[in-house]
Design a protein around this motif. Structure first.
Motif, mmCIF file in Angstrom:
data_model
loop_
_atom_site.group_PDB
_atom_site.id
_atom_site.type_symbol
_atom_site.label_atom_id
_atom_site.label_comp_id
_atom_site.label_asym_id
_atom_site.label_seq_id
_atom_site.Cartn_x
_atom_site.Cartn_y
_atom_site.Cartn_z
ATOM 1 N N GLY A 40 14.856 7.163 8.320
ATOM 2 C CA GLY A 40 14.985 5.968 9.126
ATOM 3 C C GLY A 40 14.337 4.806 8.412
ATOM 4 N N PRO A 41 14.407 3.593 8.973
ATOM 5 C CA PRO A 41 13.870 2.407 8.304
ATOM 6 C C PRO A 41 12.348 2.365 8.329
ATOM 7 N N ASN A 42 11.757 2.090 7.169
ATOM 8 C CA ASN A 42 10.317 1.889 7.074
ATOM 9 C C ASN A 42 10.002 0.401 7.057
ATOM 10 N N GLY A 43 8.875 0.030 7.678
ATOM 11 C CA GLY A 43 8.461 -1.369 7.711
ATOM 12 C C GLY A 43 8.577 -1.945 9.106
ATOM 13 N N LEU A 44 8.983 -3.192 9.189
ATOM 14 C CA LEU A 44 9.097 -3.877 10.475
ATOM 15 C C LEU A 44 10.344 -3.406 11.212
ATOM 16 N N GLN A 45 10.162 -2.742 12.339
ATOM 17 C CA GLN A 45 11.302 -2.251 13.134
ATOM 18 C C GLN A 45 11.626 -3.174 14.307
ATOM 19 N N VAL A 46 10.610 -3.815 14.871
ATOM 20 C CA VAL A 46 10.831 -4.771 15.957
ATOM 21 C C VAL A 46 9.992 -6.009 15.664
ATOM 22 N N GLU A 47 10.637 -7.165 15.624
ATOM 23 C CA GLU A 47 9.937 -8.422 15.323
ATOM 24 C C GLU A 47 9.280 -8.980 16.577
ATOM 25 N N GLY A 48 7.996 -9.332 16.463
ATOM 26 C CA GLY A 48 7.257 -9.960 17.546
ATOM 27 C C GLY A 48 6.711 -11.306 17.109
ATOM 28 N N LYS A 49 5.526 -11.640 17.601
ATOM 29 C CA LYS A 49 4.940 -12.949 17.310
ATOM 30 C C LYS A 49 4.678 -13.124 15.817
ATOM 31 N N ALA A 50 4.666 -14.401 15.393
ATOM 32 C CA ALA A 50 4.542 -14.710 13.969
ATOM 33 C C ALA A 50 3.121 -14.590 13.454
ATOM 34 N N GLU A 51 2.121 -14.737 14.328
ATOM 35 C CA GLU A 51 0.717 -14.674 13.924
ATOM 36 C C GLU A 51 0.055 -13.425 14.504
ATOM 37 N N ILE A 52 -0.714 -12.752 13.668
ATOM 38 C CA ILE A 52 -1.323 -11.471 14.031
ATOM 39 C C ILE A 52 -2.841 -11.584 13.991
ATOM 40 N N GLN A 53 -3.484 -11.118 15.072
ATOM 41 C CA GLN A 53 -4.936 -11.022 15.102
ATOM 42 C C GLN A 53 -5.411 -9.590 15.350
ATOM 43 N N ARG A 54 -4.668 -8.842 16.148
ATOM 44 C CA ARG A 54 -5.107 -7.512 16.554
ATOM 45 C C ARG A 54 -3.997 -6.486 16.321
ATOM 46 N N LEU A 103 0.819 -1.209 0.000
ATOM 47 C CA LEU A 103 0.000 0.000 0.000
ATOM 48 C C LEU A 103 0.858 1.266 0.000
ATOM 49 N N LEU A 104 1.907 1.296 0.820
ATOM 50 C CA LEU A 104 2.668 2.519 1.059
ATOM 51 C C LEU A 104 3.928 2.643 0.203
ATOM 52 N N GLN A 105 4.393 1.548 -0.385
ATOM 53 C CA GLN A 105 5.528 1.554 -1.310
ATOM 54 C C GLN A 105 6.746 2.306 -0.748
ATOM 55 N N PRO A 106 7.296 1.847 0.365
ATOM 56 C CA PRO A 106 8.417 2.565 0.996
ATOM 57 C C PRO A 106 9.668 2.641 0.135
ATOM 58 N N GLU A 107 9.810 1.737 -0.833
ATOM 59 C CA GLU A 107 10.995 1.757 -1.685
ATOM 60 C C GLU A 107 11.079 3.012 -2.543
ATOM 61 N N ILE A 125 5.492 -8.197 20.753
ATOM 62 C CA ILE A 125 4.675 -7.338 19.894
ATOM 63 C C ILE A 125 5.512 -6.820 18.727
ATOM 64 N N ASN A 126 4.969 -6.930 17.532
ATOM 65 C CA ASN A 126 5.609 -6.379 16.334
ATOM 66 C C ASN A 126 5.420 -4.867 16.298
ATOM 67 N N LEU A 127 6.471 -4.157 15.898
ATOM 68 C CA LEU A 127 6.366 -2.716 15.678
ATOM 69 C C LEU A 127 6.647 -2.423 14.216
ATOM 70 N N LEU A 128 5.656 -1.816 13.550
ATOM 71 C CA LEU A 128 5.805 -1.405 12.159
ATOM 72 C C LEU A 128 5.684 0.106 12.082
ATOM 73 N N ALA A 129 6.616 0.734 11.384
ATOM 74 C CA ALA A 129 6.640 2.194 11.299
ATOM 75 C C ALA A 129 6.871 2.629 9.859
ATOM 76 N N TYR A 130 6.102 3.632 9.433
ATOM 77 C CA TYR A 130 6.246 4.204 8.092
ATOM 78 C C TYR A 130 6.212 5.714 8.218
ATOM 79 N N HIS A 131 7.299 6.352 7.806
ATOM 80 C CA HIS A 131 7.430 7.789 7.976
ATOM 81 C C HIS A 131 6.950 8.528 6.724
ATOM 82 N N LEU A 132 7.827 8.871 5.797
ATOM 83 C CA LEU A 132 7.416 9.606 4.596
ATOM 84 C C LEU A 132 6.394 8.844 3.746
ATOM 85 N N PRO A 133 6.479 7.512 3.623
ATOM 86 C CA PRO A 133 5.439 6.822 2.856
ATOM 87 C C PRO A 133 4.036 7.044 3.424
#
Length: 252
Positions: A25-39, A15-19, A93-101
């Motif tokens: 700073g880095p866009n996308g997954l910044q901290v890896e958490g659990k493999a399955e996501i519900q919330r 959706l955001l096309q960070p490339e 918990i996974n942390l995903l961050a997108y700045h300029l995108p």
């Protein structure tokens, strides 16, 4: 219903096309958490208060505009950084961050969503990486525009206007959320009668008076609180996930 962390990351990236962006700073997954996501919980900034609220909400992933890692920062994991990371890692918990995108997305991004809140529609882009928006407006004066922005965002705004502005209507408004005060001269060159962003620095007050274009600083957080929930809600609905936006008040 749950999906994999990889599927969630692919949905946000698609959706955001960070490339496409040169960022701070880095866009996308910044901290890896659990493999399955519900919330998914969304927020503006990966502060400790947001992380703690996301833990209470039993989030598997947090989606933010302002992540933890920025170009040029001290790389040591101490103090506030250690505390935030510890909470994320202990609770998986996974942390995903997108700045300029996230600023730039044409429909769901911060600039598009601020325009929606203010009743402004862009018909052109300007500035570095085409992040700035500009479009038509109908305001009797820059003060009338500032009052409208203050009412829409529910907070005081700073208005710097040139001499004689009280008698000058506003027909073109440019805006770029957050700390985009450096875009002011590009906004003027694009034909703006007024420019709206989050912050103002010392030089812009003089430039506004000298260049004949009004400058409105409406708050970094206040102008960037709409993109993250819009994007996260869209992706969560697409993937069948639960989503909650958590507002952490910030006067800046």
């Amino acid at each position: 219903m749950s999906i994999s962390r990889t599927q969630l990351l692919q949905a946000f990236d698609g959706l955001l096309q960070p490339e496409r962006f040169k960022d701070y700073g880095p866009n996308g997954l910044q901290v890896e958490g659990k493999a399955e996501i519900q919330r998914v919980v969304s927020g503006v900034t990966a502060s400790r208060a947001l992380i703690e609220a996301a833990i209470a909400a039993q989030a598997d992933a947090i989606f933010v505009h302002h992540g933890l890692f920025w170009r040029g920062q001290d790389g040591r994991i101490t103090g506030w950084m250690k505390q935030r990371l510890q909470l994320l890692l202990v609770h998986d918990i996974n942390l995903l961050a997108y700045h300029l995108p996230l600023d730039a997305h044409a429909d769901l991004g911060n600039n598009a969503q601020l325009g929606r809140v203010l009743g402004l529609a862009a018909d052109a882009r300007f500035g570095e990486q085409d992040l700035g928006c500009i479009g038509p407006a109908m305001f009797a004066s820059s003060q009338a525009l500032a009052d409208h922005v203050a009412q829409a965002l529910g907070r005081h705004v700073t208005l710097v206007q040139p001499a004689g502005a009280a008698a000058q209507p506003i027909r073109r408004v440019a805006w770029c959320t957050g700390g985009a005060q450096g875009y002011f001269e590009s906004a003027v060159a694009a034909g703006a009668d007024a420019f709206i962003t989050g912050e103002i620095s010392e030089p812009q007050a003089h430039l506004a008076r000298e260049m004949g274009v009004s400058f409105i600083a409406a708050g970094h957080h206040a102008t960037e609180r709409y993109g993250a929930p819009a994007v996260a809600s869209h992706v969560a609905a697409q993937l069948g996930l639960a989503h909650q936006f958590i507002e952490i008040d910030n006067p800046a």
